[in-house]
Design a protein around this motif. Sequence first.
Motif, PDB file in Angstrom:
ATOM      1  N   THR A   5      11.514   6.761   0.054  1.00  0.00           N
ATOM      2  CA  THR A   5      11.114   8.115  -0.338  1.00  0.00           C
ATOM      3  C   THR A   5      12.252   8.832  -1.054  1.00  0.00           C
ATOM      4  OG1 THR A   5       9.456   8.371   1.411  1.00  0.00           O
ATOM      5  CG2 THR A   5      10.438  10.389   0.540  1.00  0.00           C
ATOM      6  N   ILE A   8      12.773   7.393  -4.498  1.00  0.00           N
ATOM      7  CA  ILE A   8      11.709   7.847  -5.414  1.00  0.00           C
ATOM      8  C   ILE A   8      11.991   9.264  -5.885  1.00  0.00           C
ATOM      9  CG2 ILE A   8       9.284   8.571  -5.485  1.00  0.00           C
ATOM     10  CD1 ILE A   8       8.640   6.114  -3.754  1.00  0.00           C
ATOM     11  N   THR A  11      14.955   9.282  -8.344  1.00  0.00           N
ATOM     12  CA  THR A  11      14.561   8.698  -9.626  1.00  0.00           C
ATOM     13  C   THR A  11      13.682   9.656 -10.415  1.00  0.00           C
ATOM     14  OG1 THR A  11      14.665   6.468  -8.684  1.00  0.00           O
ATOM     15  CG2 THR A  11      13.397   6.740 -10.705  1.00  0.00           C
ATOM     16  N   GLY A  26       2.683  10.358  -8.318  1.00  0.00           N
ATOM     17  CA  GLY A  26       3.035   9.654  -7.086  1.00  0.00           C
ATOM     18  C   GLY A  26       2.184  10.123  -5.934  1.00  0.00           C
ATOM     19  N   TRP A  52       6.708   8.243   0.320  1.00  0.00           N
ATOM     20  CA  TRP A  52       6.171   6.871   0.336  1.00  0.00           C
ATOM     21  C   TRP A  52       5.942   6.471   1.783  1.00  0.00           C
ATOM     22  CZ3 TRP A  52       3.922   3.950  -3.068  1.00  0.00           C
ATOM     23  CH2 TRP A  52       3.675   2.599  -2.749  1.00  0.00           C
ATOM     24  N   ILE A  74       4.488   5.977  -9.750  1.00  0.00           N
ATOM     25  CA  ILE A  74       4.932   5.195  -8.606  1.00  0.00           C
ATOM     26  C   ILE A  74       3.864   4.133  -8.375  1.00  0.00           C
ATOM     27  CG2 ILE A  74       5.800   5.286  -6.246  1.00  0.00           C
ATOM     28  CD1 ILE A  74       7.186   7.234  -8.226  1.00  0.00           C
ATOM     29  N   ILE A 100       7.655   3.007 -12.046  1.00  0.00           N
ATOM     30  CA  ILE A 100       8.590   2.947 -10.916  1.00  0.00           C
ATOM     31  C   ILE A 100       7.926   2.062  -9.862  1.00  0.00           C
ATOM     32  CG2 ILE A 100       9.877   4.278  -9.203  1.00  0.00           C
ATOM     33  CD1 ILE A 100       9.489   6.736 -11.040  1.00  0.00           C
ATOM     34  N   VAL A 102       7.291  -0.194  -6.566  1.00  0.00           N
ATOM     35  CA  VAL A 102       7.665  -0.213  -5.149  1.00  0.00           C
ATOM     36  C   VAL A 102       6.949  -1.384  -4.470  1.00  0.00           C
ATOM     37  CG1 VAL A 102       7.728   1.062  -2.982  1.00  0.00           C
ATOM     38  CG2 VAL A 102       7.877   2.310  -5.146  1.00  0.00           C
TER      39      VAL A 102
END
Length: 311
Positions: A5, A8, A11, A26, A52, A74, A100, A102
Amino acid sequence: MDDITRAIQETAKNLLLNKEVDVVVGFARGSLPLRNTPCFVRQPDDVQKLIWGYGCENNLANYLRKRPEKIAVIAKGCDTRSIVELIKENQIDRNKLVIIGVPCQGMIDRKKITRLLAGRELLEGEVKDGQVILKGREFREIIPLNQLLYDTCLNCQHPNPVLSDILIGEPVPVKENACFTDVEEFEAKTPAEKWAYFQEELSRCIRCYACRQACPMCYCEECFADCSMPQWLSKSSLNTQDNIFFQAVRVLHLAGRCVDCGACDRACPMGINLRTLTRKMVKDVQELFGYTAGIRLDQKPPLAAPISTIN
């Protein structure tokens, strides 16, 4: 998850501060325990909304088509696979997208929790050390995490992003072989048993089209289901035959495009097992054409390429 988290958020903040993107798509914390909601962040000061966790099940590729601004998204494995197919279909401009990525360890199925609690209200939920702690009035349940993950996640062969500009977190282990046990059980039925199954399952369909709206690959400006000239489906009444026809055509349109993200299944308010059809199609496309949707940008989908060039 807290480390991811924070990464993220950092970023996203850098991308917005440096004017590299106009918006970051996201997840933010939802209003219910263990559930998160899609979130659009346009200001660096708002990146703290981004989180996240095991409740980030939505396929965010659904929000990326034909957008004029430059976007960061995301994206977990299934999201990136949908993105790959949408780029091939000229629905997403790769030059205006920052992915991005994950790695995904699976998402919690709230329907499984609802069945487990049997009417008891969930007030708090926490994932810790591979277990899910559920709390409500006068109860506290501890359930192994893998018992509450979506079936889609349990069968997933591509939990890591297949395409990304920035990768956050360590890749997770990948299953070597596809598991189609559920499809094989369906294939073993007689034609009469298959027909009876669909009659029973799709008799519950109220044709709300939530499955269509949730699917990132269902983006036709006019769906055949909405046409009046010719009229494919009855608009004045619901019947099981039309329901079966709608789902059959919907899945046919997803041949070589469905990434088995489970968005249609999650969206269905009637709890219909829509993945029986979609996974059957995924399996057939793999066996007939050697093609798995959303893996490579340079590979043409089977319905858009000569058969000799697919494998």
